[in-house]
Every structure is written in structure tokens, then in C-alpha cells.
Design an enzyme around this catalytic site. Sequence first.
Site, short mmCIF file in Angstrom:
data_model
loop_
_atom_site.label_atom_id
_atom_site.label_comp_id
_atom_site.label_asym_id
_atom_site.label_seq_id
_atom_site.Cartn_x
_atom_site.Cartn_y
_atom_site.Cartn_z
N ASP A 128 4.35 -5.49 3.62
CA ASP A 128 3.99 -4.09 3.83
C ASP A 128 3.84 -3.78 5.32
OD1 ASP A 128 2.56 -1.45 2.56
OD2 ASP A 128 1.53 -2.11 4.36
N ASP A 147 2.35 4.49 0.50
CA ASP A 147 2.10 5.64 1.36
C ASP A 147 3.34 6.52 1.43
OD1 ASP A 147 3.82 4.11 2.86
OD2 ASP A 147 2.55 4.00 4.64
N PHE A 196 0.84 -1.19 0.00
CA PHE A 196 0.00 0.00 0.00
C PHE A 196 0.88 1.25 0.00
CE2 PHE A 196 -1.46 -3.33 3.02
CZ PHE A 196 -2.23 -4.02 2.10
#
Length: 340
Positions: A317, A219, A217
Site C-alpha cells: 500500500d 482511499d 487502506f
Amino acid sequence: MDDVRSTVAWVANNATHVTVDSTGIEKVVETISKNNNGSLPKVEWDYEGIHYFDNGTLTVQYLFVLDALNFCFWPDQELNYDDLASGLKAALQDDKSVFDADRLQKITGPQLRELLKWPRPLPLEDERVRLLHEVGLQLEKNFDGKASVLVESCGKSAAKLVELVTRHFPGFRDHSLYKGHQVFLYKRAQIFCADLWGAFKGKGFGEFNDISSITMFADYIVPAVLQQLGVLKYSSSLTNSIKSNVEIVPGSEEEVELRACTVHAVEKMKELLSEKSGKERQGSFNDWNICSVTCIRFQTLTLDAKTRVTVLSVELDLWLWSVGVQGPSIEHHRTLSIYY
């Protein structure tokens, strides 16, 4: 998530400001393999105890609201993800109907602040309110007001759930245009799948037959961790911007490269870890000194010499993110975005 993998790979192969260093990947993976029996240290999903969980539909509703709001904390130096997760948890414990679809459609900025017990306006507060209105409206319109119905509609497919979320909820459509190419990232839609899988431990609402299809993810924490580990290399201009706390424009080449190269690098790490997982390794994670992280509870997979374990991007992650938030303060890029 083939669209995510293929488009981020294109960015990585054509990037100007960020480089995925294969040697850096090999060093990190080799260290893990030598010192952790060839497996990735697994971090418990709710290792801090900050999330709501009742093993039922309220948890699904909570997680969808949480992931609708899970972005852009950095403008307020005292605000972080923990405040959001624990604040929403407390609100739901006080009032089981607080996240009902009709109430989400009417919430205001001050009301959201009150739910979170936050004393001042939130970063991108108007956008957060808009997204909650959208969640409430679309849930009511298409899923009987319940995120659990949305999840049940995916047929135990994480990829299908991402498709449903991005189809019905425009605020989750995390993609960019880069050098004439569409790039798909879908951070918050994918992390909703991961949160369900982690919270329900792969059962019930968290059972997905294709959880391995989910990518990491993208970010602003994980890119910084990868740069610190030598997996990502930045141009001098990008390095200076980050060190000087200069805001990087959303959708700019620098910003897309940071996120896309992070996803691509983690995919490469995952592939290499999976290849090495069948080899019996000696040592202990306690001896590993790449990052000093002492307050995370780790579980390790038991392997024999002939076992091959498929490493999940979801797990990789979470481990990298935990390193970033639990370790010493790291310098990360700053972008005002509703997507992360």
C-alpha cells in the site's frame, strides 16, 4: 482482518462498475519480479520527514489524532496529507499538551485551522472537529486519556487494535452496505496500526505479532494508480464520472466497488509477489518504467534462490500510494467521506 478480505472479495466477484484484471496483476508483478530481484521496493515510512516522532507516548497520541483526521483533502486543491501531518507535528512541537484528551474535547474549527496554519475552512471541518471530540472523550473515558494505553491494551495484535478502535471510536467504523451485504474496510483504523509499525520500526508501540493480518487502506489515490497500471478496469459510466470530476456518492455501488476492488486487487498482488519472491531474479529497479518515480528513497530486500519473503499489504500500500502522490497527476474519484 478476515471480515475485510472476505467481504471485499464478495464485492469484487459481484461488481458491475469495477473489474480486477488478473492479467494486469500478473504483468505488474512480473515486472517487479524481473527488475527488483523478486522483491517489492520498500518505501521508508517517513520518507518526507513530515511526521512527529519522539519514540514515546506523544508519538502514539500524535498518530491517533493524525489518523482521526486523515480523510477527504481533495475539495481543497491546495490541501493534502502532508499539510495535515506536518501541521500537527509543528503544533505538538510548540505545545506538548495540545493533544491531551481534555483539550481535544473542546477544540473548535477555527482552533484546528490555527493548529494547522490553514487560512480557510477545512473540507468537512465540522466532522473533523466532531471526531476529535470523540477521540478525546473516549480516550479519557476508557484509556486514561492516552492513545498509548489503547495500544498497550491490544497485546501486540494489530487485529485486536483495529477491533478496539472500531469498538470504542464510532468515527473509525468504516463499512458499507452493498447489494444486501455488509462490507468492511476499516481504512483509518488499520492505517493507525501501520503508522505505529512504520514509525517505531516494528518495535515498542509498533510491535505487532500479526502485522500481516492488516490489509491495504482503501482511499482515492491507490485505486487511480491501479487503474493506471491496468490492474483495475472501470465501466464507461464510471470512467466518465471520474474524468468529469462528478462526485460519487458515499455508499453507492460505484464507490464501494472502487474501494473493495482495490483492497482485493492488492491482496492478489501480494499473494503473487510472495509466490515469486523465492525465485532469484536479475535486474534493477532503476530499469523499471511502469511509473516514473524518481524522488522516493527505496530499500530492497536481499534474497537468495531458496528464500521466500512474505510481502505485507502495509508495504505494498505504501509503495502504491507513494507512486500516486510522487508521480504525475492522476485522475481519481471524488467522494465526500470521513473514512478516507
